[in-house]
Motif scaffolding. Structure first.
Motif, PDB file in Angstrom:
ATOM      1  N   THR A  99     -41.890  13.741  -4.544  1.00 37.10           N
ATOM      2  CA  THR A  99     -41.740  12.507  -3.890  1.00 37.10           C
ATOM      3  C   THR A  99     -43.595  12.075  -3.666  1.00 37.10           C
ATOM      4  O   THR A  99     -43.486  13.246  -2.662  1.00 37.10           O
ATOM      5  CB  THR A  99     -40.371  12.496  -3.247  1.00 37.10           C
ATOM      6  N   ILE A 100     -43.881  11.942  -4.098  1.00 39.74           N
ATOM      7  CA  ILE A 100     -45.864  11.073  -2.929  1.00 39.74           C
ATOM      8  C   ILE A 100     -44.978   9.906  -2.564  1.00 39.74           C
ATOM      9  O   ILE A 100     -44.292   9.535  -2.886  1.00 39.74           O
ATOM     10  CB  ILE A 100     -46.372  11.034  -3.909  1.00 39.74           C
ATOM     11  N   ARG A 101     -44.720   9.972  -1.331  1.00 36.19           N
ATOM     12  CA  ARG A 101     -44.587   8.659  -0.450  1.00 36.19           C
ATOM     13  C   ARG A 101     -46.311   8.314  -0.237  1.00 36.19           C
ATOM     14  O   ARG A 101     -46.919   8.274   0.420  1.00 36.19           O
ATOM     15  CB  ARG A 101     -44.249   9.612   1.486  1.00 36.19           C
ATOM     16  N   VAL A 102     -45.922   7.034   0.057  1.00 34.72           N
ATOM     17  CA  VAL A 102     -46.298   5.879   0.059  1.00 34.72           C
ATOM     18  C   VAL A 102     -46.297   4.987   1.288  1.00 34.72           C
ATOM     19  O   VAL A 102     -45.019   4.579   1.213  1.00 34.72           O
ATOM     20  CB  VAL A 102     -46.674   4.848  -1.389  1.00 34.72           C
ATOM     21  N   PHE A 103     -47.873   4.756   2.205  1.00 38.68           N
ATOM     22  CA  PHE A 103     -46.917   4.477   3.441  1.00 38.68           C
ATOM     23  C   PHE A 103     -47.442   2.836   3.393  1.00 38.68           C
ATOM     24  O   PHE A 103     -48.502   2.509   2.687  1.00 38.68           O
ATOM     25  CB  PHE A 103     -47.016   5.681   4.790  1.00 38.68           C
ATOM     26  N   PRO A 104     -46.941   1.779   3.818  1.00 45.63           N
ATOM     27  CA  PRO A 104     -48.011   0.619   4.419  1.00 45.63           C
ATOM     28  C   PRO A 104     -48.871   0.532   4.788  1.00 45.63           C
ATOM     29  O   PRO A 104     -49.832  -0.091   5.072  1.00 45.63           O
ATOM     30  CB  PRO A 104     -47.117  -0.189   4.674  1.00 45.63           C
ATOM     31  N   GLN A 105     -49.558   1.611   5.984  1.00 47.93           N
ATOM     32  CA  GLN A 105     -50.866   1.637   6.404  1.00 47.93           C
ATOM     33  C   GLN A 105     -50.990   3.032   6.831  1.00 47.93           C
ATOM     34  O   GLN A 105     -49.984   3.774   7.190  1.00 47.93           O
ATOM     35  CB  GLN A 105     -50.274   0.211   7.900  1.00 47.93           C
ATOM     36  N   PRO A 106     -52.605   3.479   6.300  1.00 55.23           N
ATOM     37  CA  PRO A 106     -52.731   4.906   6.848  1.00 55.23           C
ATOM     38  C   PRO A 106     -51.972   5.500   8.453  1.00 55.23           C
ATOM     39  O   PRO A 106     -52.513   4.210   9.125  1.00 55.23           O
ATOM     40  CB  PRO A 106     -54.008   5.008   6.987  1.00 55.23           C
ATOM     41  N   TRP A 107     -51.297   6.740   8.428  1.00 57.91           N
ATOM     42  CA  TRP A 107     -51.860   7.075   9.530  1.00 57.91           C
ATOM     43  C   TRP A 107     -52.749   6.602  10.872  1.00 57.91           C
ATOM     44  O   TRP A 107     -51.903   6.157  12.609  1.00 57.91           O
ATOM     45  CB  TRP A 107     -51.246   7.863   9.934  1.00 57.91           C
ATOM     46  N   ALA A 108     -54.347   6.775  10.670  1.00 58.97           N
ATOM     47  CA  ALA A 108     -54.380   7.108  11.052  1.00 58.97           C
ATOM     48  C   ALA A 108     -55.259   5.219  11.970  1.00 58.97           C
ATOM     49  O   ALA A 108     -55.432   5.416  12.910  1.00 58.97           O
ATOM     50  CB  ALA A 108     -56.146   7.627  10.772  1.00 58.97           C
ATOM     51  N   ALA A 109     -55.061   4.378  11.055  1.00 56.82           N
ATOM     52  CA  ALA A 109     -54.988   3.187  10.559  1.00 56.82           C
ATOM     53  C   ALA A 109     -54.435   2.882  12.347  1.00 56.82           C
ATOM     54  O   ALA A 109     -54.698   1.947  12.947  1.00 56.82           O
ATOM     55  CB  ALA A 109     -55.636   2.214   9.712  1.00 56.82           C
ATOM     56  N   ARG A 110     -53.009   3.127  12.475  1.00 58.01           N
ATOM     57  CA  ARG A 110     -51.810   2.477  13.189  1.00 58.01           C
ATOM     58  C   ARG A 110     -52.288   3.325  13.864  1.00 58.01           C
ATOM     59  O   ARG A 110     -52.104   2.400  14.883  1.00 58.01           O
ATOM     60  CB  ARG A 110     -50.501   2.943  12.514  1.00 58.01           C
ATOM     61  N   ASP A 140     -34.931  25.576  14.106  1.00 54.06           N
ATOM     62  CA  ASP A 140     -34.992  25.099  12.974  1.00 54.06           C
ATOM     63  C   ASP A 140     -35.883  25.286  12.395  1.00 54.06           C
ATOM     64  O   ASP A 140     -35.172  23.941  11.254  1.00 54.06           O
ATOM     65  CB  ASP A 140     -35.005  23.582  13.607  1.00 54.06           C
ATOM     66  N   GLY A 141     -37.175  25.668  12.433  1.00 54.07           N
ATOM     67  CA  GLY A 141     -37.781  25.588  11.195  1.00 54.07           C
ATOM     68  C   GLY A 141     -38.564  25.009  10.881  1.00 54.07           C
ATOM     69  O   GLY A 141     -39.626  24.339  10.175  1.00 54.07           O
ATOM     70  N   ALA A 142     -38.805  24.109  12.642  1.00 51.30           N
ATOM     71  CA  ALA A 142     -39.715  23.147  13.010  1.00 51.30           C
ATOM     72  C   ALA A 142     -39.485  21.642  11.553  1.00 51.30           C
ATOM     73  O   ALA A 142     -39.999  20.946  11.314  1.00 51.30           O
ATOM     74  CB  ALA A 142     -41.433  23.238  12.356  1.00 51.30           C
ATOM     75  N   TYR A 143     -37.833  22.080  11.418  1.00 46.62           N
ATOM     76  CA  TYR A 143     -37.650  20.763  10.524  1.00 46.62           C
ATOM     77  C   TYR A 143     -37.593  19.174  11.225  1.00 46.62           C
ATOM     78  O   TYR A 143     -38.066  18.380  11.054  1.00 46.62           O
ATOM     79  CB  TYR A 143     -36.296  21.143   9.851  1.00 46.62           C
ATOM     80  N   ASP A 144     -37.147  19.319  12.300  1.00 41.22           N
ATOM     81  CA  ASP A 144     -37.110  18.196  13.362  1.00 41.22           C
ATOM     82  C   ASP A 144     -38.685  17.105  13.415  1.00 41.22           C
ATOM     83  O   ASP A 144     -39.060  16.385  13.543  1.00 41.22           O
ATOM     84  CB  ASP A 144     -36.808  18.424  14.645  1.00 41.22           C
ATOM     85  N   ILE A 145     -39.414  18.225  13.677  1.00 42.14           N
ATOM     86  CA  ILE A 145     -41.197  18.533  14.051  1.00 42.14           C
ATOM     87  C   ILE A 145     -41.266  17.261  12.987  1.00 42.14           C
ATOM     88  O   ILE A 145     -42.374  16.311  12.733  1.00 42.14           O
ATOM     89  CB  ILE A 145     -41.567  19.429  14.501  1.00 42.14           C
ATOM     90  N   HIS A 146     -41.608  18.184  11.508  1.00 36.17           N
ATOM     91  CA  HIS A 146     -41.819  17.849  10.642  1.00 36.17           C
ATOM     92  C   HIS A 146     -40.840  16.442   9.513  1.00 36.17           C
ATOM     93  O   HIS A 146     -41.827  15.421   8.833  1.00 36.17           O
ATOM     94  CB  HIS A 146     -41.950  18.961   8.973  1.00 36.17           C
ATOM     95  N   SER A 147     -40.406  16.301  10.224  1.00 38.44           N
ATOM     96  CA  SER A 147     -39.232  15.017   9.640  1.00 38.44           C
ATOM     97  C   SER A 147     -39.449  13.486  10.968  1.00 38.44           C
ATOM     98  O   SER A 147     -39.952  12.379  10.053  1.00 38.44           O
ATOM     99  CB  SER A 147     -38.013  15.176  10.582  1.00 38.44           C
ATOM    100  N   GLN A 148     -40.466  13.857  11.394  1.00 39.42           N
ATOM    101  CA  GLN A 148     -41.011  12.560  12.620  1.00 39.42           C
ATOM    102  C   GLN A 148     -42.432  12.652  11.802  1.00 39.42           C
ATOM    103  O   GLN A 148     -42.756  11.880  11.680  1.00 39.42           O
ATOM    104  CB  GLN A 148     -41.513  13.312  13.935  1.00 39.42           C
ATOM    105  N   LEU A 149     -43.150  13.952  11.210  1.00 39.29           N
ATOM    106  CA  LEU A 149     -44.250  13.688  10.863  1.00 39.29           C
ATOM    107  C   LEU A 149     -44.502  12.819   9.543  1.00 39.29           C
ATOM    108  O   LEU A 149     -45.712  11.875   8.957  1.00 39.29           O
ATOM    109  CB  LEU A 149     -45.071  14.767  10.314  1.00 39.29           C
ATOM    110  N   ASN A 150     -43.419  12.591   8.806  1.00 40.86           N
ATOM    111  CA  ASN A 150     -43.155  12.641   7.505  1.00 40.86           C
ATOM    112  C   ASN A 150     -42.876  10.502   7.792  1.00 40.86           C
ATOM    113  O   ASN A 150     -42.861   9.746   7.066  1.00 40.86           O
ATOM    114  CB  ASN A 150     -42.570  13.140   6.806  1.00 40.86           C
ATOM    115  N   LEU A 151     -42.721  10.266   8.895  1.00 41.38           N
ATOM    116  CA  LEU A 151     -42.208   8.614   9.133  1.00 41.38           C
ATOM    117  C   LEU A 151     -43.523   8.092   8.888  1.00 41.38           C
ATOM    118  O   LEU A 151     -43.807   6.462   8.291  1.00 41.38           O
ATOM    119  CB  LEU A 151     -42.255   8.793  10.852  1.00 41.38           C
ATOM    120  N   SER A 152     -44.443   9.402   9.263  1.00 40.46           N
ATOM    121  CA  SER A 152     -46.141   7.807   9.131  1.00 40.46           C
ATOM    122  C   SER A 152     -46.697   8.732   8.378  1.00 40.46           C
ATOM    123  O   SER A 152     -47.926   8.303   7.272  1.00 40.46           O
ATOM    124  CB  SER A 152     -46.842   7.630  10.146  1.00 40.46           C
ATOM    125  N   GLY A 153     -46.946  10.161   7.593  1.00 29.12           N
ATOM    126  CA  GLY A 153     -47.747  10.914   6.817  1.00 29.12           C
ATOM    127  C   GLY A 153     -48.913  11.315   7.685  1.00 29.12           C
ATOM    128  O   GLY A 153     -49.756  11.899   7.185  1.00 29.12           O
TER     129      GLY A 153
END
Length: 588
Positions: A3-14, A400-413
């Motif tokens: 699944t390709i996630r589309v974010f309303p605003q690029p993370w760098a801009a946020r 946890d294999g960095a699962y939590d970290i990547h879950s948070q990163l995935n909120l913005s990409g």
């Protein structure tokens, strides 16, 4: 298909918008010119005279005081809460502009709070509590109502409790509620590294927080923003957290004090965290301060709130004044043994994996000489291999294999910062049976370490009271060259109580390279070859004083004795007076 996630605003801009919003919260009259900012970038040492050039004399007078003196001056009507809060808000504003140390600014809210406290004092002729009017800074894991908690994640912008939009800006950490009930003023939240699990402070939100004492070096992590802010006197007292050294490393690197309590001594309720479900070896709330008195003040004040009544994970141990006095009674005010039982210290010179750089070894020698001259006992500390404990602890951090970290990163990409891409690449989590076996290994290591500690009584009938060891194998580190966190991590596995004290600073003229040293292994070689006397010159050196579980009062008392002994030793080293009245120098 993925699944390709589309974010309303690029993370760098946020991130850029958030940085701009933070700067806009600084009053116009506290904003620095472009010329001043360029000058700061080129300045090696931002502390003392450099930052003070932007302050008035009355503001310098206020921020130069430590926590205990500030609350006394407010209590005695020598200062108002508004005067104190305004001075620290302004200093924090300047500190952030030249050092990148803040995530959140809520100065207007703080000044309103200070005005209310002054009004209460005027009406009642008494303070609200023992922290009345004292500004306290917070690591950006602690939730303040109405204020973001990003914890360095771009996807958390606009929230203060992770990903649940229904709870945004409505949550307050229990310990913050307690601080407010005690009269404190909360005014800013400080920078930390992406993931929290890093000995430096870098993230995609504000970039990097460097060391104000020497901008060639890191402020440490993960409570690096706290350490940097206090080095610049934008705070005298703040809260951080520690799961692998995160209040001890910034304290040592920035020339301040810290207390790492045993987990469950202070409330962690409603505090954001990395991988919060990992509670076999818990993160702990810690305290950073420009003085030992500040550590004691906050611990004693907060425990008076009986935090265990609202947070069932907190062990119901009130502040033990009797323990504090028991250990203080074993020395004179100048730190010298007073004829009762002298203190007995274990000293760990090296963990046998990575040899400390010359400034750290010199710092250890300074402390040992001061303690020995004060009449206390010193023995070498040779516990079970610390590398074993470090390896067990690290395995828990990555279970946890960095699962939590990547879950948070995935909120913005947003991506992992380059320093962490290898360490926290997504992996399969550890299976349950391996996790359980690892728990048993940890328990065995704790027991073996405890047995060793008890064995120190065999030779002279006296058990070691506390252990002195490095916080890191270097002074405040060159960014990207923090290769070994074993000196702090093993103490988290043991859940021991620790105070960090500042000792000295690296000196290029004294701390020369020992070209005869033969590294023990590749890691040791990397660390040893990274030592550059010119780069490290002026970098703070701190050491940790370690007691056992739930011995916070004991270790605070012992730290006070050690600091007094060091001050006595330094005073004596300045020289003696001959019969003719001439001073004889004894060396640096």
């Amino acid at each position: 298909m993925a699944t390709i996630r589309v974010f309303p605003q690029p993370w760098a801009a946020r991130a850029a918008a958030k940085r701009e919003d933070t700067l806009n919260k600084i009053r116009a009259e506290w904003r620095l010119s472009t010329t001043d900012l360029v000058k700061a970038e080129k300045q090696r040492d931002l502390t003392g005279p450099f930052i003070q050039q932007f302050l008035h004399d009355d503001e310098i007078s206020i921020i130069s005081k430590d926590s205990v003196q500030l609350v006394e001056d407010i209590k005695n009507a020598k200062l108002t809460a508004v005067q104190v809060t305004s001075a620290f808000c302004k200093t924090a504003a300047i500190a952030h502009q030249i050092n990148n140390c803040l995530h959140e600014i809520f100065f207007d809210q703080a000044l309103e709070r200070a005005a209310w406290l002054d009004d209460q004092f005027s009406k009642n002729q008494s303070t609200v509590g023992p922290l009345h009017g004292l500004p306290i800074s917070l690591k950006d894991q602690l939730h303040v109502k109405g204020v973001d908690t990003t914890m360095g994640y771009i996807g958390w912008i606009g929230r203060n409790f992770g990903s649940d939009p229904e709870q945004a800006h409505k949550i307050e950490s229990q310990i913050n509620t307690e601080l407010l009930s005690l009269g404190a003023v909360l005014y800013c939240k400080t920078s930390l590294p992406q993931t929290l699990l890093f000995g430096e402070t870098k993230n995609n939100l504000v970039g990097e927080t460097l060391n104000p004492n020497n901008q060639n070096l890191s402020a440490g992590g993960s409570s690096g923003g706290e350490g940097a802010l206090q080095a610049l006197r934008g705070s005298t007292l703040g809260l951080g957290t520690d799961i692998g050294g995160s209040v001890r490393i910034p304290a040592a690197f920035n020339g301040i004090y810290s207390l790492k309590p045993t987990p469950e001594r202070l409330s962690y309720r409603a505090v954001a965290n990395n991988n919060p479900g990992e509670n076999t070896y818990r993160s702990t709330i810690g305290i950073l301060s420009t003085s030992l008195g500040g550590l004691n003040l906050l611990l004693q004040a907060d425990l008076s709130c009986k935090p265990w009544l609202k947070d069932p994970s907190v062990v119901p141990i009130p502040f033990r004044e009797d323990v504090l006095k028991e250990y203080e009674a074993r020395a004179n005010p100048d730190g010298t043994a007073n004829g009762t039982i002298p203190l007995k210290f274990g000293v760990l010179w090296t963990d046998g994996v990575v040899q400390p750089h010359p400034p750290i070894t010199r710092g250890l020698n300074m402390v040992v000489e001061a303690i020995r001259s004060a009449g206390h006992k010193i023995v070498d500390w040779n516990p079970p291999a610390q590398e074993v404990g470090r390896a067990i602890h690290l395995a828990f951090l990555k279970a946890d294999g960095a699962y939590d970290i990547h879950s948070q990163l995935n909120l913005s990409g947003e991506p992992l910062i380059p320093d962490l891409r290898k360490s926290f690449k997504l992996r399969e989590p550890m299976n349950l049976l391996k996790y359980q076996d690892l728990t048993l290994q940890g328990l065995k290591y704790e027991a073996d370490y405890s047995d060793y500690w008890n064995s120190t009584a065999e030779q002279d009938g006296q058990i070691v009271d506390a252990v002195i060891m490095p916080v890191a194998p270097h002074a405040a580190v060159i960014p990207g060259k923090y290769y070994h966190t074993g000196y702090t991590q093993v103490i988290n596995l043991l859940n021991y109580s620790v105070v960090v004290i500042p000792v000295t600073k690296a000196d290029r003229l004294i701390d020369t390279v020992d070209s005869s040293y033969e590294p023990l292994n590749d890691l040791d070689r990397m660390n040893w070859e990274a030592y550059d006397p010119e780069m490290y010159d002026g970098g703070p050196v701190g050491l940790q004083i370690i007691a056992r579980k739930f011995e916070e009062e004991k270790v605070l008392s012992i730290a006070k004795i050690v600091v007094s002994a060091m001050e006595t030793s330094k005073a004596g080293a300045k020289g003696t007076v001959t019969r003719e009245g001439n001073q004889i120098a004894r060396g640096a």
